[in-house]
Design an enzyme around this catalytic site. Structure first.
Site, PDB file in Angstrom:
ATOM      1  CB  CYS A  15     -14.547  31.600  31.269  1.00 51.92           C
ATOM      2  SG  CYS A  15     -14.788  30.843  29.864  1.00 51.92           S
ATOM      3  CG  HIS A  48     -14.177  33.811  26.907  1.00 56.83           C
ATOM      4  ND1 HIS A  48     -13.286  33.110  28.147  1.00 56.83           N
ATOM      5  CD2 HIS A  48     -13.918  35.280  27.205  1.00 56.83           C
ATOM      6  CE1 HIS A  48     -12.986  34.061  28.838  1.00 56.83           C
ATOM      7  NE2 HIS A  48     -13.524  35.454  28.577  1.00 56.83           N
TER       8      HIS A  48
END
Ligand SMILES: [Zn+2]
Length: 433
Positions: free
Chosen positions: A109, A386
């Site tokens: 990510c 994230h």
């Protein structure tokens, strides 16, 4: 699904073939109907032929294909300049380009977030879409990273569907360039950005053999003249589209506390890493910039040597921006150490989306106004986190959330959050350079 650029030419020809196929079908139908009566077949033939010529004239399907071709074919630049206008022809289209997600290959990510920020960097995107990088490759044997990056950007902007694509070919190249990205560990997005820009720059550097630049003494010159000479010396070795867009020049002034002598040094910067000011109240981006440019006292072991006193003296050091880059990347130092993340500051830093005025940080009070167009966000802690990206589409001006394979519209009021980690600003035309 990564397409090769040659396929766009094929798309163009296929559309042409569709017209031919319809024409052929018309002839067959015509001969069938001929058995029964001449008049209805004539009517049908007329209808079919008007359909074909109508399509060739302005049917959406045909025009879209030639647009795609114009975006990324190998046509000479002059042809592409013309078709560039058509690249932004669908501002209100639901199927706006650039809204394609990137699949997570396993903790990638950080990479996806930065790739989407760069994909929405107007000039870099067009550089890739027009294949201008090809002319800058300088017959280099190794230009695989730039090629993969351009291919990925082209797919994000010309893909017919909004289905997420896999950046695995690109990942293969970035990890060849920077082996630290081998494997599937979570990485720091800002570090990744630095490596990526450096890798791209090296492949499209207009200087193929870096000359040895002799050490010159510019101390007798005025600061502005010295800054210009230093910048030109930098360009003699490092000169690329990436430098044109992202690199600025920082001035650092060292003042001796004994004799008052001030020496200046000018260094290029690719981004600014800003400390987050610790305040009980609201923290703004300007506060962070003020902390970054605050006068610093160098004493004790840090004492530099004063050129006039010829001895180590207590000095004050101060940064200012000598040359503003077109794209200003501001990195908020949320992690105490980038590689071994021991702690994360989750402080909300408020930043302007429009008109970030940096005049007070300029060396010579020049005007510099920036607008935000992308943010790389980090949610979670140092152990598990994230990355996502918020980007303003350069064609439509609308904001979108890029969360790996998912892309969704968002309001510009949601862009500011305590997750903001790397901010991408573009210089406005009203700035005087
Ligand atoms: Zn001194």
């Amino acid at each position: 699904m990564l397409r090769h650029t040659g396929e766009f030419d094929r798309t163009f020809w296929q559309s042409g073939q569709n017209v031919l196929q319809v024409k052929t079908a018309g002839v067959i139908l015509l001969s069938l109907f001929n058995y029964y009566t001449v008049i209805p077949s004539l009517i049908i033939a007329l209808l079919l032929f008007s359909c074909c010529f109508g399509a060739a004239d302005g049917a959406c399907l045909f025009r879209r294909s030639s647009e795609q071709q114009g975006l990324s074919s190998n046509l000479p630049t002059c042809c592409l300049e013309k078709s560039e206008q058509t690249a932004h022809i669908h501002p209100n289209s639901k199927n706006a380009q650039g809204l394609v997600g990137l699949r997570n290959l396993g903790n990638t990510c950080f990479m996806n977030s930065i790739l989407q920020c760069l994909s929405n960097t107007h000039d870099l995107r067009d550089y890739c879409l027009r294949n201008t990088h090809r002319t800058d490759l300088n017959c280099r044997a190794n230009a695989a990273l730039m090629e993969e990056f351009a291919k990925l950007t082209q797919t994000l902007w010309t893909s017919a569907s909004n289905e997420a694509i896999s950046p695995s070919d690109f990942k293969t190249q970035i990890q060849k360039y920077a082996p630290r990205f081998v494997g599937y560990n979570q990485q720091d997005a800002q570090e990744f950005l630095r490596f990526l820009l450096d890798g791209l720059h090296n492949e499209v550097n207009r200087v193929s053999i870096r000359p040895r630049v002799p050490v010159e003494d510019f101390d007798h010159l005025s600061d502005d003249e010295k800054a210009k000479r230093m910048w030109n010396k930098y360009l003699e070795r490092e000169d690329s589209k990436v430098v044109d867009l992202f690199v600025g020049q920082l001035k650092s002034s060292l003042t001796c506390s004994e004799c008052g002598f001030c020496s200046t040094v000018f260094d290029p910067f690719w981004d600014l890493s800003l400390p987050i000011s610790k305040s009980s109240g609201d923290v703004s981006l300007i506060d962070c910039l003020r902390l970054f440019t605050k006068e610093d006292v160098l004493d004790g072991n840090e004492k530099p040597t004063c050129q006039r006193c010829k001895a180590r003296r207590k000095c004050t050091k101060k940064f200012s921006i000598q040359k503003f880059p077109k794209v200003l990347v501001l990195h908020l130092k949320r992690f105490s150490e980038a590689r071994i993340k021991t702690a994360k500051l989750c402080t909300f830093v408020s930043f302007p989306i429009k008109e970030l005025d940096l005049r007070e940080f300029a060396s010579d009070n020049m005007n510099a106004i920036y607008n935000l167009y992308a943010v790389s966000n980090h949610t979670g802690t140092t152990l598990g986190g994230h990355y996502t990206a918020y980007c303003r589409n350069p064609s439509t001006g609308e904001w979108y959330t890029y969360n790996d394979s998912r892309v969704s519209p968002m309001s510009s009021s949601q862009v500011r959050s305590s997750d903001a980690y790397v901010l991408f600003y573009e210089l406005t035309n009203s700035s005087r350079m």
